[in-house]
Design a protein around this motif. Structure first.
Motif, short mmCIF file in Angstrom:
data_model
loop_
_atom_site.label_atom_id
_atom_site.label_comp_id
_atom_site.label_asym_id
_atom_site.label_seq_id
_atom_site.Cartn_x
_atom_site.Cartn_y
_atom_site.Cartn_z
N LEU A 115 0.94 -0.87 -0.36
CA LEU A 115 0.24 -0.01 0.07
C LEU A 115 0.75 0.91 -0.66
N THR A 116 0.29 2.29 -0.11
CA THR A 116 1.20 3.16 -0.60
C THR A 116 -0.45 5.03 -0.28
N PRO A 117 0.89 5.55 1.11
CA PRO A 117 -0.36 7.08 1.32
C PRO A 117 -0.55 7.64 0.47
N ILE A 118 -1.55 8.07 0.26
CA ILE A 118 -2.13 9.45 -1.14
C ILE A 118 -2.35 10.54 0.14
N ALA A 119 -2.87 10.86 1.20
CA ALA A 119 -2.79 12.00 2.17
C ALA A 119 -4.08 11.39 3.58
N ARG A 120 -3.17 11.99 4.66
CA ARG A 120 -3.64 12.12 5.99
C ARG A 120 -4.82 13.04 5.74
N ILE A 121 -6.47 12.39 6.49
CA ILE A 121 -7.20 13.57 6.29
C ILE A 121 -7.75 14.50 7.84
N THR A 122 -7.94 12.90 8.73
CA THR A 122 -8.18 13.55 9.98
C THR A 122 -6.92 12.94 11.43
N ALA A 123 -6.92 13.42 12.34
CA ALA A 123 -5.86 12.50 13.53
C ALA A 123 -6.44 13.23 14.45
N ASP A 124 -7.55 12.37 15.70
CA ASP A 124 -8.02 12.48 17.03
C ASP A 124 -7.14 11.37 17.60
#
Length: 319
Positions: A115-124
């Motif tokens: 798998l390859t990362p595209i983008a992080r959206i949220t973090a909580d």
């Protein structure tokens, strides 16, 4: 074929190659959520997919594929044809499950390098939630009770993030616990609401409405800074426990996906997090948007995965 015709053919191929690549996407894209509806990944996926559809000019269709704490859906994407038409939105458990499988002597369903990362959206940061009618008013009450009597807690699945967070707390505080795995964070929360279990680690977004309604009480969180949704909630670190976990959501594609598709997916993800409707929906659910582009998310994921893998190894084999 004579030399003249060969030259024409090669020139035509060179001219049409980039044009063909530029046609991506030419059909619908599937965004796999590897959990049942109702959890963080699902909450984030739906508005993000809708906005990405507008940016890409093709439908981005959300498909839930729960099972094995998320491994079923993740493996589905890991094995998918790397053409940009199958992507994944996942949580931190993506990083730990292959290690957990090896630990218990099971063949991993996927490997991280698939798998390859595209983008992080949220973090909580995750919160510890119990029923409002439970005997525990504070985290200290919970810990004191748990050192004497068994407390049942739910999770999204064995070795999923919610399992690891609770197991880490139990280990650090010396609690007696019974782990009850569910098919996702949503079903685990329903188990709490239905009085099938006594506690659950959950995202602030998934429990906020139940806290507001008076059905659920939150006792502490796994973060390092105050949570906007629950500003007075103490952190476990403030109580002396070296525990810090964040429930992030991020987009991935199968390794080998063409760069052109990855760049367009990344652009669409950025468009989504900057979209007013997406912000209103996600932040309205109590989830802070903490966007990272492909480069920064890749670095973050490597560091976060390393920490989670160490946590699994420290917890060891569990039933």
């Amino acid at each position: 074929m004579n030399k003249h015709l060969l030259a024409v053919a090669l020139a035509t191929a060179a001219a049409t190659g980039p044009a063909h690549a530029a046609e991506w996407p030419s059909r619908a894209i599937t965004m796999v959520v590897p959990f049942a509806p109702g959890g963080v990944a699902d909450t984030v996926a739906r508005p993000v997919a809708e906005a990405m559809s507008r940016k890409l000019g093709q439908p981005v269709v959300v498909e839930n594929k729960p099972g094995s704490g998320g491994a079923v859906g993740i493996a589905h994407v890991a094995r998918a044809t790397p053409n940009g038409y199958t992507i994944l939105i996942s949580l931190p458990s993506i990083s730990s499950m292959p290690t957990a499988d090896k630990l218990i002597g099971r063949q991993p369903m996927y490997q991280l390098d698939q798998l390859t990362p595209i983008a992080r959206i949220t973090a909580d940061p995750t919160v510890l939630a119990v029923r409002a009618d439970s005997p525990w008013k504070t985290i200290k009450d919970f810990i004191e009770y748990g050192r004497k009597e068994q407390i049942s807690y739910g999770s999204s699945g064995v070795y999923g993030t919610l399992h690891m967070y609770m197991a880490s707390l139990a280990n650090a505080a010396g609690l007696k616990t019974l782990h009850v795995p569910y098919g996702g964070a949503g079903p685990a929360l329903l188990g709490l609401l239905g009085n099938q279990i006594q506690a659950v680690a959950a995202s602030p977004a998934s429990v906020k409405q139940h806290v507001d309604s008076g059905a659920v009480r939150v006792l502490a969180h796994w973060g390092d800074e105050p949570i906007e949704a629950f500003p007075d909630l103490p952190s476990l670190k403030s109580l002396g426990y070296d525990l810090e976990f964040y429930q992030w959501s991020g987009l991935f594609a199968p390794s080998g996906t063409p760069r052109d598709a990855l760049e367009k997916l990344g652009d669409a993800a950025r468009f989504a997090v900057e979209d007013a409707r997406v912000k209103k929906t996600i932040e309205g659910a109590g989830l802070p948007i903490k966007y990272l582009d492909t480069t920064d998310f890749t670095k973050y994921w490597q560091q976060d995965a390393s920490g989670l893998i160490q946590t699994v190894q420290r917890i060891g084999k569990v039933d």
